[in-house]
Write a protein that holds these residues in place. Structure first.
Motif, PDB file in Angstrom:
ATOM      1  N   ASN A   1     -16.435   6.072  -3.302  1.00 46.38           N
ATOM      2  CA  ASN A   1     -15.131   6.589  -3.691  1.00 46.38           C
ATOM      3  C   ASN A   1     -14.211   5.555  -4.341  1.00 46.38           C
ATOM      4  OD1 ASN A   1     -13.173   8.904  -3.434  1.00 46.38           O
ATOM      5  ND2 ASN A   1     -12.056   7.362  -2.274  1.00 46.38           N
ATOM      6  N   GLU A   2     -13.996   4.425  -3.667  1.00 46.12           N
ATOM      7  CA  GLU A   2     -13.057   3.433  -4.195  1.00 46.12           C
ATOM      8  C   GLU A   2     -13.596   2.780  -5.463  1.00 46.12           C
ATOM      9  OE1 GLU A   2      -9.960   3.056  -3.139  1.00 46.12           O
ATOM     10  OE2 GLU A   2     -10.423   4.688  -1.754  1.00 46.12           O
TER      11      GLU A   2
ATOM     12  N   ARG B   1     -11.544   7.314   5.032  1.00 50.92           N
ATOM     13  CA  ARG B   1     -10.227   7.345   5.637  1.00 50.92           C
ATOM     14  C   ARG B   1      -9.981   8.680   6.302  1.00 50.92           C
ATOM     15  NH1 ARG B   1      -4.888   6.315   2.086  1.00 50.92           N
ATOM     16  NH2 ARG B   1      -3.392   7.380   3.387  1.00 50.92           N
TER      17      ARG B   1
ATOM     18  N   ASN C   1      -5.164   7.883  -3.431  1.00 48.54           N
ATOM     19  CA  ASN C   1      -5.264   6.661  -2.660  1.00 48.54           C
ATOM     20  C   ASN C   1      -6.090   6.832  -1.400  1.00 48.54           C
ATOM     21  OD1 ASN C   1      -3.510   5.429  -4.427  1.00 48.54           O
ATOM     22  ND2 ASN C   1      -1.707   6.067  -3.301  1.00 48.54           N
ATOM     23  N   THR C   2      -6.594   8.019  -1.136  1.00 45.41           N
ATOM     24  CA  THR C   2      -7.179   8.339   0.141  1.00 45.41           C
ATOM     25  C   THR C   2      -8.677   8.521   0.033  1.00 45.41           C
ATOM     26  OG1 THR C   2      -5.143   9.510   0.606  1.00 45.41           O
ATOM     27  CG2 THR C   2      -6.959   9.885   2.101  1.00 45.41           C
ATOM     28  N   SER C   3      -9.441   7.690   0.716  1.00 45.38           N
ATOM     29  CA  SER C   3     -10.890   7.717   0.585  1.00 45.38           C
ATOM     30  C   SER C   3     -11.533   8.682   1.559  1.00 45.38           C
ATOM     31  CB  SER C   3     -11.459   6.317   0.831  1.00 45.38           C
ATOM     32  OG  SER C   3     -11.305   5.975   2.187  1.00 45.38           O
TER      33      SER C   3
ATOM     34  N   LYS D   1     -13.055   5.212  -8.367  1.00 40.61           N
ATOM     35  CA  LYS D   1     -11.689   5.235  -8.885  1.00 40.61           C
ATOM     36  C   LYS D   1     -11.406   4.025  -9.764  1.00 40.61           C
ATOM     37  CE  LYS D   1      -9.853   5.874  -4.817  1.00 40.61           C
ATOM     38  NZ  LYS D   1      -8.846   6.040  -3.737  1.00 40.61           N
ATOM     39  N   SER D   2     -11.917   2.875  -9.334  1.00 41.93           N
ATOM     40  CA  SER D   2     -11.713   1.646 -10.103  1.00 41.93           C
ATOM     41  C   SER D   2     -12.408   1.733 -11.460  1.00 41.93           C
ATOM     42  CB  SER D   2     -12.243   0.450  -9.312  1.00 41.93           C
ATOM     43  OG  SER D   2     -12.121  -0.737 -10.057  1.00 41.93           O
TER      44      SER D   2
END
Length: 434
Positions: A83-84, A11, A6-8, A87-88
């Motif tokens: 990154n996000e 972040r 959950n950590t980009s 993941k998607s």
């Protein structure tokens, strides 16, 4: 720098993730079919990664070109995603059963799910001859039932970064190695009028590091794994970990306004450390860079020490909490995909990545390229590690990792008890398992 679960990357404040370019729908739909070659008669290897920042992005593209030059019958098709977005897309690709030939992985639970679905190549026999010099901790996240399913290129660890000048001012000669000694150091710093610890309470994940490490030290690594397998974190070791954290919070060790503080903001955790306003922070290997970016940086006054051992606990001082990045290969991918991983991991290129991008080497052969004393300290801890725990938002299901973040933040804020933390996490873990 890590980009986990959950950590980009952003972040963590170390790498500013940028939007990917040149990634069309056709590229995203072609996974799993690249072994058939193309109109030029070449075999196309599709490589998905999250390296969006320079100079690493340029170096990786250069390495692909060098491989193509050495293998004229192979084309490396690079798909770079933020990154996000990555993941998607990977969630969707995994559900469809069509993974890229080579793809970025953080290991842990997500990779294990892909393995269980029969989507990942077992690389054990094909990489053992050239990964035998790799730091064991670097390989740990990608090994299941003594088999290797990905090859790491990056590794890091969380530990305490501290201000040597402030420690000296408080009369602390050496960093503590036990939890009781750590609490004594906190008291000494407070008595000297120094804020002991900087914490980004607003972002939750920095506080989670304390509970994770205390759980490792008290319950032990085997218990960490068993809790995830059984979906039960209510064991005495996890409750005691929360109690130890509560004891720390009771000393009021954090900077004023920490519950509303961010990590890399101008008035956040990293800035407090970088400007000499706090004596310690518990953070990963990216900490010195962010401290310098958010504040002035401590230079030679910055030191590093491992999270202390807890007296009577089942864990050891030499067991490390951290993570990194690796490459996995889809089941049935062309053999050239594995050859590329070997090419990518060659000593000369590994050394270049260390020198030019600040990665901590995963191979002992590349250690000579590491000159930064702060990163060397982290590398030393990893090389001496007798056990390794992957970041919880990778090792466990994402929802479980998020609940740990939320519940531990509530504990630090005083609105949850140690027992309530373990019950909340267990409830989510059981829900994910059902």
């Amino acid at each position: 720098m890590r980009a986990l679960g959950n950590t980009s990357l952003s972040r963590r404040g170390f790498l500013a993730a940028s939007a990917a370019t040149g990634v069309g729908a056709a590229a995203l739909s072609a996974c799993g079919s690249s072994d058939s070659g193309n109109s030029s008669g070449k075999t196309t290897i599709e490589w998905w990664n999250i390296t969006t920042t320079e100079p690493a992005k340029k170096l990786w593209a250069q390495r692909a070109k060098e491989f193509e030059a050495a293998h004229p019958d192979v084309k490396i098709k690079i798909v770079t995603l933020e990154n996000e977005a990555y993941k998607s897309k990977m969630t969707a690709q995994t559900a469809s059963g069509k993974l890229p030939d080579i793809y970025h992985t953080w290991g842990g639970g997500v990779l294990e799910q892909q393995i269980d679905a029969g989507l990942v190549e077992d690389l054990t026999d094909r990489v053992s001859s050239w990964t035998d010099t790799y730091v064991p901790a670097a390989l740990a996240a990608y090994r299941f039932d003594s088999r290797t399913y990905a090859v790491p290129f990056d590794i890091g660890a969380v530990g305490f970064w501290y201000n040597k000048a402030l420690f000296k001012q408080a009369g602390i000669d050496t960093p503590p190695t036990t939890w009781s000694g750590f609490l004594d150091a906190v008291r000494s710093l407070k008595s000297a009028g120094i804020t002991p610890i900087a914490l980004a309470g607003k972002e939750k994940w920095p506080g989670m590091y304390y509970w994770a490490y205390l759980s490792m030290r008290v319950a032990g690594l085997d218990a960490m794994h068993k809790a995830a397998t059984d979906a039960d974190f209510t064991g005495d070791g996890f409750v005691k970990a929360g109690q130890h954290l509560k004891d720390l919070v009771a000393l009021q060790p954090f900077q004023k306004g920490f519950l509303g503080a961010g990590y890399s903001t101008p008035t956040g955790e990293a800035a407090a450390m970088g400007n000499g306003k706090a004596a310690m922070e518990l953070m990963g290997q990216w900490a010195p860079v962010v401290e310098k970016d958010a504040g002035k940086g401590l230079g030679k006054d910055l030191g590093f020490f491992s999270f202390p051992a807890v007296e009577g606990g089942k864990g050891a001082l030499t067991e490390v909490f951290g993570g990194g990045g690796g490459h996995a290969v889809r089941k049935g991918a062309p053999e050239a995909a594995v050859e590329f991983l070997k090419f990518f991991g060659e000593k000369e290129f590994a050394g270049k990545l260390v020198k030019e991008t600040g990665l901590i080497p995963v191979s002992k052969d590349a250690r000579g390229a590491l000159t930064d004393p702060n990163l060397t300290a982290v590398s030393d801890a990893l090389n001496a590690a007798t056990g390794f725990q992957l970041y919880l938002d990778q090792a466990y299901a994402p929802a479980v990792g998020q609940e740990i973040n939320d519940s531990v933040a509530a504990l630090v804020a005083g609105s949850k008890s140690p027992q309530q933390v373990t019950r909340s996490v267990t409830q989510v873990a059981k829900s994910e398992k059902s």
